[in-house]
Motif scaffolding. Sequence first.
Motif, PDB file in Angstrom:
ATOM      1  N   THR A  73     111.613 -28.592 -16.648  1.00 56.76           N
ATOM      2  CA  THR A  73     110.645 -28.971 -15.487  1.00 56.76           C
ATOM      3  C   THR A  73     110.207 -30.285 -15.332  1.00 56.76           C
ATOM      4  OG1 THR A  73     108.749 -28.247 -16.944  1.00 56.76           O
ATOM      5  CG2 THR A  73     109.513 -26.560 -15.801  1.00 56.76           C
ATOM      6  N   CYS A  75     108.851 -33.804 -15.100  1.00 61.73           N
ATOM      7  CA  CYS A  75     108.145 -34.327 -16.103  1.00 61.73           C
ATOM      8  C   CYS A  75     106.778 -34.617 -15.477  1.00 61.73           C
ATOM      9  CB  CYS A  75     108.562 -35.569 -16.655  1.00 61.73           C
ATOM     10  SG  CYS A  75     110.221 -35.214 -17.496  1.00 61.73           S
ATOM     11  N   ARG A  76     105.458 -34.504 -16.439  1.00 61.88           N
ATOM     12  CA  ARG A  76     104.128 -34.682 -15.649  1.00 61.88           C
ATOM     13  C   ARG A  76     103.785 -36.155 -15.981  1.00 61.88           C
ATOM     14  NH1 ARG A  76     102.116 -29.640 -18.601  1.00 61.88           N
ATOM     15  NH2 ARG A  76     102.912 -27.960 -17.298  1.00 61.88           N
ATOM     16  N   GLY A  77     104.680 -37.008 -15.254  1.00 65.39           N
ATOM     17  CA  GLY A  77     104.297 -38.505 -15.194  1.00 65.39           C
ATOM     18  C   GLY A  77     104.908 -39.246 -16.239  1.00 65.39           C
ATOM     19  N   SER A  80     108.442 -41.552 -16.525  1.00 66.13           N
ATOM     20  CA  SER A  80     108.826 -41.961 -15.013  1.00 66.13           C
ATOM     21  C   SER A  80     110.381 -42.202 -14.934  1.00 66.13           C
ATOM     22  CB  SER A  80     107.924 -42.921 -14.645  1.00 66.13           C
ATOM     23  OG  SER A  80     108.461 -44.219 -14.916  1.00 66.13           O
TER      24      SER A  80
END
Length: 169
Positions: A73, A75-77, A80
């Motif tokens: 999924t 990446c949550r920040g 980067s």
Amino acid sequence: MPRTPPLTATLLALLALTACGRPPELREPPATTGAPRPSASATPSNATPTAPATATPSAPAAPTAPAPDPAATPCRGTPSGDRIVALLRGSAGVLPRNVRVTVRTGPLCAEGWHYTVLAVAGHEELQAVTRGRGKLTLVTAGTDVCGVEVRATAPPGIRTLACDGVPGA
């Protein structure tokens, strides 16, 4: 009467003996747990028939932790796309500093692994597989990143992206 050669007579005798054997109804069945064995005697038994053994239900399995999500999924920040590019330009030495690079897909994450697709000006598309939560480590980069390490140890979501291509691209 003609005389039969000894070898032929021996073979005929062996053939007759091997064709014979204990009839199937007198053979003992293979051992099974919980079931009584039938007797090989020809006389009927006066014993009371017994009901076949029934298996007792086993205890329900203990609850287990849910399996990790196999899909990669966004990446949550972290990391980067800029951080992936910096790794490829810096210590990994994959990209020269003067080439224009844009992140096309990703980074996509699964279990501490990351998959990123980069558009490199004047060159083929570049795929990168990295791992790590704090310090990033380059696993592989190139046009085909489905190597042994990715196939053997990457989580299913990363392995699918790296080996089967980017869905929807």
